[in-house]
Design a protein around this motif. Structure first.
Motif, short mmCIF file in Angstrom:
data_model
loop_
_atom_site.label_atom_id
_atom_site.label_comp_id
_atom_site.label_asym_id
_atom_site.label_seq_id
_atom_site.Cartn_x
_atom_site.Cartn_y
_atom_site.Cartn_z
N GLU A 90 0.82 -1.21 0.00
CA GLU A 90 0.00 0.00 0.00
C GLU A 90 0.86 1.26 0.00
O GLU A 90 0.47 2.30 -0.54
N ALA A 91 2.03 1.19 0.61
CA ALA A 91 2.91 2.35 0.69
C ALA A 91 3.76 2.55 -0.56
O ALA A 91 4.52 3.52 -0.64
N GLY A 92 3.67 1.63 -1.52
CA GLY A 92 4.42 1.81 -2.76
C GLY A 92 5.89 1.42 -2.69
O GLY A 92 6.69 1.88 -3.52
N VAL A 93 6.25 0.57 -1.74
CA VAL A 93 7.66 0.18 -1.60
C VAL A 93 8.23 -0.49 -2.85
O VAL A 93 9.37 -0.21 -3.23
N PRO A 94 7.48 -1.38 -3.54
CA PRO A 94 8.05 -1.96 -4.76
C PRO A 94 8.45 -0.91 -5.79
O PRO A 94 9.50 -1.04 -6.44
N GLU A 95 7.64 0.13 -5.95
CA GLU A 95 7.99 1.20 -6.89
C GLU A 95 9.29 1.88 -6.46
O GLU A 95 10.17 2.16 -7.28
N PHE A 96 9.41 2.16 -5.16
CA PHE A 96 10.63 2.79 -4.66
C PHE A 96 11.85 1.95 -5.00
O PHE A 96 12.87 2.47 -5.50
N GLN A 192 16.86 -3.39 3.84
CA GLN A 192 17.24 -1.98 3.91
C GLN A 192 16.35 -1.13 2.99
O GLN A 192 15.80 -0.10 3.40
N ASN A 193 16.20 -1.56 1.75
CA ASN A 193 15.42 -0.78 0.79
C ASN A 193 13.94 -0.80 1.09
O ASN A 193 13.22 0.16 0.78
N THR A 194 13.45 -1.88 1.71
CA THR A 194 12.05 -1.93 2.11
C THR A 194 11.76 -0.89 3.18
O THR A 194 10.77 -0.15 3.11
N LYS A 195 12.63 -0.81 4.17
CA LYS A 195 12.46 0.19 5.22
C LYS A 195 12.61 1.61 4.67
O LYS A 195 11.84 2.52 5.02
N GLU A 196 13.59 1.80 3.78
CA GLU A 196 13.78 3.12 3.19
C GLU A 196 12.56 3.53 2.37
O GLU A 196 12.10 4.68 2.45
N GLY A 197 12.05 2.60 1.57
CA GLY A 197 10.89 2.92 0.75
C GLY A 197 9.65 3.22 1.57
O GLY A 197 8.81 4.04 1.19
N TYR A 198 9.54 2.57 2.72
CA TYR A 198 8.38 2.76 3.58
C TYR A 198 8.40 4.13 4.26
O TYR A 198 7.36 4.77 4.41
#
Length: 248
Positions: A90-96, A192-198
């Protein structure tokens, strides 16, 4: 329903825890005083407001279809939606993450990447030859190969959530060996990138509508808090602000 199969996801998020564009000033070419004084003409009562067009689904630029399915499935397990707030999807992490693969991070553009490449303590940080985008590509392919061998031909994205958690824990702990890439290196970038994207500014593709900031009460990139300096104990109830502007 709250997911209990991979506990304390919200705990690590809370532990993990710019400049706003100036307000546009009317200059000589702006609205005149007479124009500003004129009341706006209301729309006829019979004319409905135009509905906002639906958001266009994001199309990945770097990841192929199989890789995209993996990324979506993995981040959904790392940060699932629950009563506390939205999940990574929902937060768009895959796009990030996809956008990062085509940027300086994905290419390791600002890193020293000339070697020598030797095994060192994790305290020295990432010291391998492949840039992050190649780690993702190799890591996803190798994890899907592992999954097919262990779970009757199913890729990671096709596994039930409990099995996906099992694989992610194996990558994190290094108990799963991947061909061509270190499992802990791959999982380290993914987490790391999941937390950053969130939690990143929404301008980077994740944290849609500043949902994560709203969840933890972070005001974002507001430039001026002068009106709040002398108000200790008063709840700050203004919506968060992205570098690109207010987020509702």
């Amino acid at each position: 329903m709250k997911d209990e199969s991979y506990p304390d996801r919200r705990g690590f998020l809370r532990r993990s825890i710019a400049i706003v564009p100036a307000a546009t000033a009317f200059g000589a070419g702006g609205l005149t005083g007479a124009a500003l004084a004129q009341p706006a003409t209301p729309a006829p009562a019979t004319t409905p407001a135009a509905a906002a067009p639906p958001a266009t689904p994001y199309t990945p630029v770097y990841f192929n279809a199989a890789e995209w399915a993996f990324v979506q499935a993995a981040v959904a397990r790392l940060i699932p939606s629950d009563d506390a707030g939205p999940g990574a999807i929902e937060a768009g992490v895959p796009e990030f993450i996809d956008r990062q693969m085509e940027g300086a991070f994905g290419h390791a553009a600002t890193w020293y990447m000339q070697g020598p490449f030797v095994e060192v303590s994790p305290l020295f940080g990432y010291q391998k030859k492949m840039p992050p985008r190649e780690v993702y590509r190799a890591g996803i392919a190798a994890t899907d190969d592992y999954s097919r061998k262990q779970f009757s031909g199913k890729t990671f994205a096709q596994l039930e959530p409990a099995r996906q958690d099992e694989v992610l824990k194996g990558l994190e702990g290094g108990t799963i060996t991947l061909d061509g890439v270190g499992a802990t290196d791959f999982f380290g970038f993914l987490l790391q990138n999941t937390k950053e994207g969130y939690f990143s500014d929404p301008i980077h593709g994740g944290n849609k509508n500043a949902a994560a900031w709203k969840m933890i009460g972070f005001p974002g990139a507001r430039a001026d808090y002068a009106d709040w300096v002398d108000r200790p104990g008063v709840k700050y109830n203004l919506p968060p602000v992205s570098i690109a502007g207010p987020q509702g």
